[in-house]
Structure formats: structure tokens, C-alpha cells
Design a protein around this motif. Sequence first.
Motif, short mmCIF file in Angstrom:
data_model
loop_
_atom_site.label_atom_id
_atom_site.label_comp_id
_atom_site.label_asym_id
_atom_site.label_seq_id
_atom_site.Cartn_x
_atom_site.Cartn_y
_atom_site.Cartn_z
N SER A 71 6.14 -8.90 -30.40
CA SER A 71 5.20 -8.53 -31.45
C SER A 71 3.78 -8.94 -31.08
O SER A 71 2.83 -8.18 -31.27
N PHE A 72 3.64 -10.13 -30.51
CA PHE A 72 2.31 -10.57 -30.05
C PHE A 72 1.78 -9.66 -28.94
O PHE A 72 0.59 -9.37 -28.88
N VAL A 73 2.67 -9.21 -28.06
CA VAL A 73 2.25 -8.29 -27.00
C VAL A 73 1.74 -6.99 -27.61
O VAL A 73 0.69 -6.47 -27.22
N ILE A 74 2.46 -6.46 -28.59
CA ILE A 74 2.03 -5.22 -29.24
C ILE A 74 0.69 -5.42 -29.96
O ILE A 74 -0.21 -4.58 -29.86
N LEU A 75 0.54 -6.53 -30.66
CA LEU A 75 -0.73 -6.81 -31.32
C LEU A 75 -1.86 -6.97 -30.31
O LEU A 75 -2.99 -6.49 -30.54
N TYR A 76 -1.59 -7.61 -29.19
CA TYR A 76 -2.59 -7.75 -28.13
C TYR A 76 -2.99 -6.37 -27.61
O TYR A 76 -4.18 -6.07 -27.46
N PHE A 77 -2.00 -5.52 -27.32
CA PHE A 77 -2.29 -4.18 -26.84
C PHE A 77 -3.09 -3.39 -27.89
O PHE A 77 -4.00 -2.65 -27.55
N LYS A 78 -2.72 -3.54 -29.16
CA LYS A 78 -3.44 -2.86 -30.23
C LYS A 78 -4.91 -3.26 -30.20
O LYS A 78 -5.80 -2.42 -30.27
N TRP A 79 -5.18 -4.55 -30.07
CA TRP A 79 -6.55 -5.05 -30.00
C TRP A 79 -7.25 -4.57 -28.72
O TRP A 79 -8.36 -4.05 -28.77
N LYS A 80 -6.58 -4.76 -27.58
CA LYS A 80 -7.16 -4.44 -26.29
C LYS A 80 -7.50 -2.95 -26.18
O LYS A 80 -8.60 -2.58 -25.78
N TYR A 81 -6.56 -2.09 -26.51
CA TYR A 81 -6.78 -0.66 -26.33
C TYR A 81 -7.67 -0.06 -27.40
O TYR A 81 -8.28 0.97 -27.21
N SER A 82 -7.78 -0.72 -28.56
CA SER A 82 -8.73 -0.21 -29.56
C SER A 82 -10.15 -0.56 -29.15
O SER A 82 -11.08 0.20 -29.40
N LYS A 83 -10.32 -1.69 -28.45
CA LYS A 83 -11.65 -2.08 -27.94
C LYS A 83 -12.11 -1.12 -26.85
O LYS A 83 -13.25 -0.71 -26.85
N THR A 84 -11.22 -0.76 -25.95
CA THR A 84 -11.60 0.10 -24.82
C THR A 84 -11.81 1.53 -25.27
O THR A 84 -12.58 2.25 -24.66
N SER A 85 -11.17 1.96 -26.35
CA SER A 85 -11.36 3.34 -26.79
C SER A 85 -12.65 3.51 -27.57
O SER A 85 -13.10 4.62 -27.79
N ASN A 86 -13.27 2.41 -28.01
CA ASN A 86 -14.53 2.49 -28.75
C ASN A 86 -15.75 2.55 -27.85
O ASN A 86 -16.85 2.76 -28.32
#
Length: 87
Positions: A71-86
Motif C-alpha cells: 500500500s505504501f508503494v502504491i501511495l508513493y507511486f501515486k505521489w511520484k507519478y502525479s508530480k511528474t505528470s504536472n
Amino acid sequence: MLETLGYIAGILTTVAFVPQVMQIYRTKSAKDVSLAMFLLFTVGVALWLAYGLMTHSFPVIAANTVTLMLSFVILYFKWKYSKTSNT
């Protein structure tokens, strides 16, 4: 028999998150993952882990430790990939 049932349930519910982690990693996108749902889920898993620790239930402890990490990995990916898409 009861503990075996706990292990089987724990394995299945934990392994169920592996395809999601792999999909997010492959596509480098977590836009379709609900942040609110996953935050609530993560808190729930942490509470199940606490329950398992307090009741000394190894199947609950093992399953929820691994699920919490995923779950932490998914939350990290959610944060990481939302930052790069902005950008």
C-alpha cells in the motif's frame, strides 16, 4: 484448520495488490487510483496490523505487514507519478 484458513486468506488478499503495483510501475501512471480510498485503506491495514500484534495472530500480522508495504508503494507511486505528470 482455522489458522490455515487465516494464512490462505492473508496470502490471497495480499497478493491481490501485486498486479496493481506492477501495472502502476509499468505504465508510470496512478491517475486512476483513488487517493482518498487508498489512504483510508492504508489506515485500515495499519489498524489490522495493530490488532494482529495485540492478539498475537501471526497470519494477521504477516498479511497486513506485507499489504501495508504494498500500500505504501502504491501511495508513493501515486505521489511520484502525479508530480511528474504536472510538469
